[in-house]
Design an enzyme around this catalytic site. Structure first.
Site, mmCIF file in Angstrom:
data_model
loop_
_atom_site.group_PDB
_atom_site.id
_atom_site.type_symbol
_atom_site.label_atom_id
_atom_site.label_comp_id
_atom_site.label_asym_id
_atom_site.label_seq_id
_atom_site.Cartn_x
_atom_site.Cartn_y
_atom_site.Cartn_z
ATOM 1 N N ARG A 35 -2.036 12.598 18.215
ATOM 2 C CA ARG A 35 -2.679 11.718 19.333
ATOM 3 C C ARG A 35 -3.897 10.974 19.044
ATOM 4 N NH1 ARG A 35 -1.443 16.875 21.907
ATOM 5 N NH2 ARG A 35 -3.614 17.407 21.399
ATOM 6 N N ARG B 70 5.722 18.209 23.245
ATOM 7 C CA ARG B 70 5.450 18.524 24.722
ATOM 8 C C ARG B 70 5.210 17.576 25.660
ATOM 9 N NH1 ARG B 70 -0.273 22.227 25.714
ATOM 10 N NH2 ARG B 70 0.661 23.102 27.529
ATOM 11 N N PHE C 236 0.923 -1.195 -0.083
ATOM 12 C CA PHE C 236 -0.017 0.040 0.087
ATOM 13 C C PHE C 236 1.021 1.265 -0.097
ATOM 14 C CE2 PHE C 236 -2.658 3.157 2.092
ATOM 15 C CZ PHE C 236 -3.557 3.384 1.155
ATOM 16 N N HIS D 288 -0.857 -5.038 8.296
ATOM 17 C CA HIS D 288 -1.590 -6.272 8.194
ATOM 18 C C HIS D 288 -1.279 -7.439 9.239
ATOM 19 C CE1 HIS D 288 -0.950 -5.416 3.406
ATOM 20 N NE2 HIS D 288 -1.471 -4.547 4.270
ATOM 21 N N LYS E 175 -8.798 -3.024 8.569
ATOM 22 C CA LYS E 175 -7.738 -3.769 9.229
ATOM 23 C C LYS E 175 -8.271 -4.763 10.362
ATOM 24 C CE LYS E 175 -4.783 -2.020 6.579
ATOM 25 N NZ LYS E 175 -4.272 -0.749 6.381
ATOM 26 N N ASP F 104 6.319 -2.654 8.739
ATOM 27 C CA ASP F 104 5.154 -2.201 8.501
ATOM 28 C C ASP F 104 4.090 -3.252 8.801
ATOM 29 O OD1 ASP F 104 2.931 -1.220 7.452
ATOM 30 O OD2 ASP F 104 3.522 -0.328 5.836
ATOM 31 N N GLN G 218 -7.384 1.207 10.547
ATOM 32 C CA GLN G 218 -8.390 1.645 9.599
ATOM 33 C C GLN G 218 -9.434 0.793 9.542
ATOM 34 O OE1 GLN G 218 -8.176 -0.008 6.392
ATOM 35 N NE2 GLN G 218 -9.953 1.226 5.475
ATOM 36 N N TYR H 245 3.963 25.286 28.187
ATOM 37 C CA TYR H 245 4.159 25.307 26.858
ATOM 38 C C TYR H 245 5.865 25.019 26.405
ATOM 39 C CZ TYR H 245 -0.465 26.713 26.446
ATOM 40 O OH TYR H 245 -1.805 26.495 26.605
HETATM 41 C C1 LIG Z 1 -3.568 0.268 5.521
HETATM 42 C C2 LIG Z 1 -1.799 0.215 5.621
HETATM 43 C C3 LIG Z 1 -1.233 1.619 5.928
HETATM 44 C C4 LIG Z 1 -1.712 2.700 6.300
HETATM 45 O O1 LIG Z 1 -2.503 2.690 7.496
HETATM 46 P P1 LIG Z 1 -3.806 3.897 7.310
HETATM 47 O O2 LIG Z 1 -4.135 3.586 8.781
HETATM 48 O O3 LIG Z 1 -4.735 3.652 6.418
HETATM 49 O O4 LIG Z 1 -2.976 5.109 7.414
HETATM 50 C C5 LIG Z 1 0.330 1.280 5.830
HETATM 51 N N1 LIG Z 1 0.703 0.117 5.253
HETATM 52 C C6 LIG Z 1 0.025 -0.664 4.792
HETATM 53 C C7 LIG Z 1 0.842 -1.956 4.317
HETATM 54 C C8 LIG Z 1 -1.249 -0.716 4.768
HETATM 55 O O5 LIG Z 1 -1.945 -1.827 4.413
#
Ligand SMILES: *Cc1c(COP(=O)(O)O)cnc(C)c1O
Length: 386
Positions: free
Chosen positions: A234, A217, A88, A162, A188, A159, A185, A224
């Site tokens: 956040r 912060r 992605f 998944h 997921k 990453d 997301q 501040y």
């Molecule tokens: C979904 C996804 C992301 C990004 O996640 P979001 O929460 O949609 O920003 C990054 N890397 C891979 C491989 C993804 O499938």
């Protein structure tokens, strides 16, 4: 027209009274941001524990999780990040947004995961990070990556968008000694509509990341005192309350998906012309974010027509990711000093997979055995017609 129609599959996302109770709890807490409430803190502890990580930091989404992690790992202008070409777009976009160059390398034709030898070839003195993506929850070769990382002195960032709950030789994502990022997301494996997390093996980087994700912060700051450059990434209390409930359902759902994939992949493998994503015995727990298969040799046009047929028949089917170097976005900022053709030449597997691969939404794997048979029959009909 007597084309087979798919049965109903479970919906996604799923929820029950635990999400509902969580939302009410967050609401009635009277503090809806993490600095005042306890849902985000609790979720981070639970998520870190579940993945065997020292620390977890919840953030707004998986793309921001990648940006934050890369920034904390020293990625910025003048640096390069090696990414699989089949992923992605956030994997490369996150590096590019930081002013770095994203260098795509090819993936394996069976696992669709980063080819570690190709990654080794792409290392230059500017390389800061190698980013494996655990495709559909099948973990990349973390042994080879650990060795390459040690030999070349380049950090690895997983990453794991998944790979919630996945395991490599008994080790959870957080136990592999590298920073990892997750997405929550809507599609997921656990979700609050949007959301993300970064897990850290050590406290120092986590503390820096905490500052960066909250405008630089410190936690208890009332004056501040912005100590480091950052932004507001956040997560809010409502999302965290939902994610705490989703996390409790994760393992059971993974076990069910795994059982169903064992059957479905056998059925798919028996169809002429269909090759399901392979496994790797070292991945002793696959989270199954997608059910993926290739039809080697099919043209992109015919693959797309097949996906349309499958969707018409009621399957949650999609065309696989486009090779990142075949998107316009990739070339806008932070592209390597190479032509598209030169990259494509280095990435023949990615080029082929992005044309001939189809994926099914993981909610399908939460259905019964009969539904797996029905799915395979519809795919067999579709492939025969294509
Ligand atoms: C979904 C996804 C992301 C990004 O996640 P979001 O929460 O949609 O920003 C990054 N890397 C891979 C491989 C993804 O499938």
């Amino acid at each position: 027209m007597n084309a087979r129609q798919a049965p109903e599959f479970p919906r996604w996302p799923q929820y029950d009274t635990s999400e509902r109770d969580g939302l009410i709890r967050a609401l009635e807490q009277g503090q809806w941001w993490r600095m005042g409430g306890d849902e985000v803190n609790s979720f981070e502890r639970e998520f870190a524990d579940h993945h065997g990580a020292e620390h977890a930091l919840a953030v707004t989404n998986g793309t921001h999780a990648l940006e934050l992690a890369l920034q904390c790992m020293g990625v910025g202008p003048g640096t390069e990040v090696i990414v699989p070409a089949f992923t992605f777009i956030s994997s490369s976009q996150a590096a590019q947004r930081l002013g770095a160059v994203a260098v795509p390398v090819d993936v394996h034709p069976d696992t669709y995961n980063i080819d570690v030898a190709a990654a080794a070839d792409a290392i230059t003195p500017r390389t800061k990070v190698i980013m494996p993506v655990h495709m559909a929850g099948l973990m990349a070769d973390m042994d080879a990556l650990a060795k390459l990382s040690a030999d070349a002195g380049v950090a690895v960032l997983q990453d794991a968008a998944h790979a919630h709950g996945a395991r490599w030789q008994g080790k959870r994502v957080g136990e592999l000694g590298t920073v990892a990022t997750f997405s929550f997301q809507n599609g997921k494996l656990m979700t609050a509509g949007e959301g993300g997390a970064v897990t850290f093996p050590d406290t120092e980087m986590y503390e820096t990341a905490f500052l960066r994700h909250s405008c630089g912060r410190p936690r208890d700051d009332r004056r501040y005192l912005h100590q480091i450059a950052g932004s507001n990434l956040r997560l809010n209390e409502f999302s965290a309350s939902v994610l705490r409930a989703q996390l409790r359902r994760l393992d059971e759902q993974i076990a069910l998906r795994d059982e169903r994939w064992t059957l479905l992949s056998q059925l798919l493998g028996a169809i002429d012309g269909v090759v399901p994503q392979s496994g790797d015995v070292r991945v002793d727990r696959r989270s199954h974010y997608m059910a993926m298969f290739r039809i080697p040799g099919i043209t992109e046009e015919r693959r797309n027509a097949l996906v349309d047929r499958l969707v018409d028949a009621g399957l949650p089917a999609f065309a696989a990711f486009r090779a990142i170097y075949r998107t316009k976005a990739f070339w806008e900022i932070g592209a390597p000093d190479e032509t598209q053709d030169a990259i494509a030449k280095r990435c023949p597997n990615t080029d082929a997979i992005s044309q001939d691969c189809v994926w099914l939404h993981h909610r399908l794997l939460l259905a019964g055995e009969q539904e797996m048979h029905a799915t395979a029959e519809i795919i067999a009909d579709g492939v025969a017609a294509a």
